[in-house]
Design a protein around this motif. Structure first.
Motif, PDB file in Angstrom:
ATOM      1  N   ASP A   4      86.173  52.335  65.232  1.00 29.69           N
ATOM      2  CA  ASP A   4      85.272  51.580  64.241  1.00 29.69           C
ATOM      3  C   ASP A   4      84.657  52.657  63.477  1.00 29.69           C
ATOM      4  OD1 ASP A   4      83.565  49.319  63.072  1.00 29.69           O
ATOM      5  OD2 ASP A   4      81.949  50.516  63.988  1.00 29.69           O
ATOM      6  N   LEU A   5      85.032  52.689  62.264  1.00 30.30           N
ATOM      7  CA  LEU A   5      84.557  53.644  61.344  1.00 30.30           C
ATOM      8  C   LEU A   5      82.873  53.922  61.164  1.00 30.30           C
ATOM      9  CD1 LEU A   5      85.343  56.316  59.201  1.00 30.30           C
ATOM     10  CD2 LEU A   5      85.729  54.265  57.655  1.00 30.30           C
ATOM     11  N   SER A   6      82.375  52.764  61.061  1.00 32.29           N
ATOM     12  CA  SER A   6      81.035  52.645  60.663  1.00 32.29           C
ATOM     13  C   SER A   6      80.314  53.343  61.878  1.00 32.29           C
ATOM     14  CB  SER A   6      80.536  51.229  60.572  1.00 32.29           C
ATOM     15  OG  SER A   6      80.822  50.516  61.745  1.00 32.29           O
ATOM     16  N   SER A   7      80.628  53.035  63.163  1.00 36.07           N
ATOM     17  CA  SER A   7      80.089  53.859  64.264  1.00 36.07           C
ATOM     18  C   SER A   7      80.526  55.352  64.573  1.00 36.07           C
ATOM     19  CB  SER A   7      80.188  53.070  65.602  1.00 36.07           C
ATOM     20  OG  SER A   7      81.615  52.925  65.932  1.00 36.07           O
ATOM     21  N   TYR A   8      81.564  55.545  64.047  1.00 41.32           N
ATOM     22  CA  TYR A   8      82.077  56.777  64.012  1.00 41.32           C
ATOM     23  C   TYR A   8      81.415  57.949  62.960  1.00 41.32           C
ATOM     24  CZ  TYR A   8      85.526  60.575  64.664  1.00 41.32           C
ATOM     25  OH  TYR A   8      86.458  61.803  65.124  1.00 41.32           O
ATOM     26  N   LEU A   9      80.980  57.445  62.225  1.00 35.12           N
ATOM     27  CA  LEU A   9      80.413  58.421  61.115  1.00 35.12           C
ATOM     28  C   LEU A   9      79.010  59.150  61.698  1.00 35.12           C
ATOM     29  CD1 LEU A   9      80.131  55.878  58.013  1.00 35.12           C
ATOM     30  CD2 LEU A   9      81.826  57.679  58.400  1.00 35.12           C
ATOM     31  N   GLY A  10      78.665  60.272  61.156  1.00 36.86           N
ATOM     32  CA  GLY A  10      77.477  60.859  61.625  1.00 36.86           C
ATOM     33  C   GLY A  10      77.844  62.458  62.118  1.00 36.86           C
ATOM     34  N   ARG A  11      77.280  62.888  62.673  1.00 35.65           N
ATOM     35  CA  ARG A  11      77.442  64.264  63.391  1.00 35.65           C
ATOM     36  C   ARG A  11      78.099  64.241  64.772  1.00 35.65           C
ATOM     37  NH1 ARG A  11      73.739  69.540  62.685  1.00 35.65           N
ATOM     38  NH2 ARG A  11      74.783  69.220  60.797  1.00 35.65           N
ATOM     39  N   TRP A  12      79.223  65.223  64.811  1.00 38.31           N
ATOM     40  CA  TRP A  12      79.744  65.353  66.186  1.00 38.31           C
ATOM     41  C   TRP A  12      80.006  66.945  66.335  1.00 38.31           C
ATOM     42  CZ3 TRP A  12      81.957  61.813  69.394  1.00 38.31           C
ATOM     43  CH2 TRP A  12      82.195  60.370  68.815  1.00 38.31           C
ATOM     44  N   TYR A  13      80.037  67.442  67.392  1.00 37.63           N
ATOM     45  CA  TYR A  13      80.136  68.736  67.874  1.00 37.63           C
ATOM     46  C   TYR A  13      81.503  69.048  68.398  1.00 37.63           C
ATOM     47  CZ  TYR A  13      74.992  68.757  66.892  1.00 37.63           C
ATOM     48  OH  TYR A  13      73.740  68.471  66.566  1.00 37.63           O
ATOM     49  N   LYS A  21      81.304  80.159  66.459  1.00 39.99           N
ATOM     50  CA  LYS A  21      80.548  79.187  67.318  1.00 39.99           C
ATOM     51  C   LYS A  21      80.060  78.083  67.010  1.00 39.99           C
ATOM     52  CE  LYS A  21      76.393  81.090  68.545  1.00 39.99           C
ATOM     53  NZ  LYS A  21      75.403  81.990  69.203  1.00 39.99           N
ATOM     54  N   CYS A  22      79.229  77.291  67.725  1.00 42.51           N
ATOM     55  CA  CYS A  22      78.641  76.350  67.010  1.00 42.51           C
ATOM     56  C   CYS A  22      79.335  75.277  66.001  1.00 42.51           C
ATOM     57  CB  CYS A  22      77.335  76.660  66.188  1.00 42.51           C
ATOM     58  SG  CYS A  22      76.095  77.750  67.463  1.00 42.51           S
ATOM     59  N   ILE A  23      80.672  75.004  66.375  1.00 50.30           N
ATOM     60  CA  ILE A  23      81.332  74.201  65.381  1.00 50.30           C
ATOM     61  C   ILE A  23      80.760  72.765  65.389  1.00 50.30           C
ATOM     62  CG2 ILE A  23      83.794  73.427  64.852  1.00 50.30           C
ATOM     63  CD1 ILE A  23      84.683  75.963  66.404  1.00 50.30           C
ATOM     64  N   ARG A  24      80.648  72.033  64.066  1.00 47.42           N
ATOM     65  CA  ARG A  24      80.404  70.779  64.259  1.00 47.42           C
ATOM     66  C   ARG A  24      80.862  70.122  62.867  1.00 47.42           C
ATOM     67  NH1 ARG A  24      76.830  74.419  61.607  1.00 47.42           N
ATOM     68  NH2 ARG A  24      76.049  73.642  59.595  1.00 47.42           N
ATOM     69  N   ALA A  25      80.855  68.917  62.845  1.00 48.77           N
ATOM     70  CA  ALA A  25      81.497  68.006  61.807  1.00 48.77           C
ATOM     71  C   ALA A  25      80.583  66.749  61.447  1.00 48.77           C
ATOM     72  CB  ALA A  25      82.983  67.550  62.105  1.00 48.77           C
ATOM     73  N   ASP A  26      80.039  66.744  60.029  1.00 51.29           N
ATOM     74  CA  ASP A  26      79.671  65.498  59.759  1.00 51.29           C
ATOM     75  C   ASP A  26      80.318  64.539  59.021  1.00 51.29           C
ATOM     76  OD1 ASP A  26      76.643  66.044  60.580  1.00 51.29           O
ATOM     77  OD2 ASP A  26      77.044  68.056  59.503  1.00 51.29           O
TER      78      ASP A  26
END
Length: 217
Positions: A52-61, A75-80
């Motif tokens: 579900d795209l809507s719940s997938y949005l936001g920050r992931w590490y 280090k400290c790789i993240r994706a928004d």
């Protein structure tokens, strides 16, 4: 273009193609067999059925994965991830290298289900100045989402603080293990990596991400 669903064994050499696809098994005497889609040019992992795209949005590490050119040495790789007005997804990746923050921004476009790669969780991600993907289909495939220690499998809420996501690319060439938590337990990480291996990832190229002492995340 005809899309085929096939089973991939541990070492599959395709006549007339430019690559051989390898998947792994925890049992060295038993080849790993995974479900994949073939479009006449490349193999693609099957996506999670309940993405579900809507719940997938936001920050992931990114807590583990294969080393990508952008994150090499980081280090400290993240994706928004955030939704653009036109329905595409804004992708803002960041990491730290030598005490400096590095960012790269791109766009993810969902591949329609009519293309045959899956109903949801299959996207093409493109960054400015970077070459287009080698394969015509998706290069960002969410294979599984869940919570806890990785034993539950898919079906977890992607917006949950304890959520994990297994993301693969075409040809099973790049694994990203993402977590909503910046520093989940090593037990959870290892359980999800083991699951990624069962889903076709070659874990020999996977490294854990240092998520300690982060200045910008």
């Amino acid at each position: 273009m005809a899309i085929q669903t096939v089973l991939i064994a541990a070492l599959l050499a395709v006549k007339g193609s430019a690559f051989a696809l390898r998947t792994r098994s925890t049992n060295s005497t038993q080849p790993s067999v995974v479900d994949a889609t073939y479009d006449g040019q490349c193999f693609y992992p099957k996506p999670a059925e309940d993405f579900d795209l809507s719940s997938y949005l936001g920050r992931w590490y990114q807590v583990a994965g294969t080393v990508a050119p952008f994150t090499a040495g980081c280090k400290c790789i993240r994706a928004d991830y955030s939704l653009n007005a036109n329905g595409t997804v804004n992708v803002l990746n960041g990491c730290e290298l030598g005490g400096q923050e590095i960012k790269i921004q791109g766009t993810a476009t969902a591949v329609p289900s009519s293309a045959g790669y899956g109903d949801e969780g299959v996207l093409i991600v493109q960054f400015p100045g970077q070459p287009a993907p080698d394969c015509p289909g998706p290069n960002y495939i969410v294979q599984d989402i869940g919570v806890g220690n990785g034993t539950e499998g898919c079906g977890g809420d992607a917006s949950s603080d304890g959520a994990f996501a297994i993301v693969q690319s075409s040809k099973f060439s790049t694994l990203f293990l993402l977590s909503r938590q910046q520093s989940p337990s090593n037990t959870s990480i290892q359980a999800w990596l083991q699951r990624a291996g069962k889903l076709g990832s070659n874990l020999t190229e996977v490294v854990l991400t240092d998520q300690t002492g982060c200045q910008f995340a």
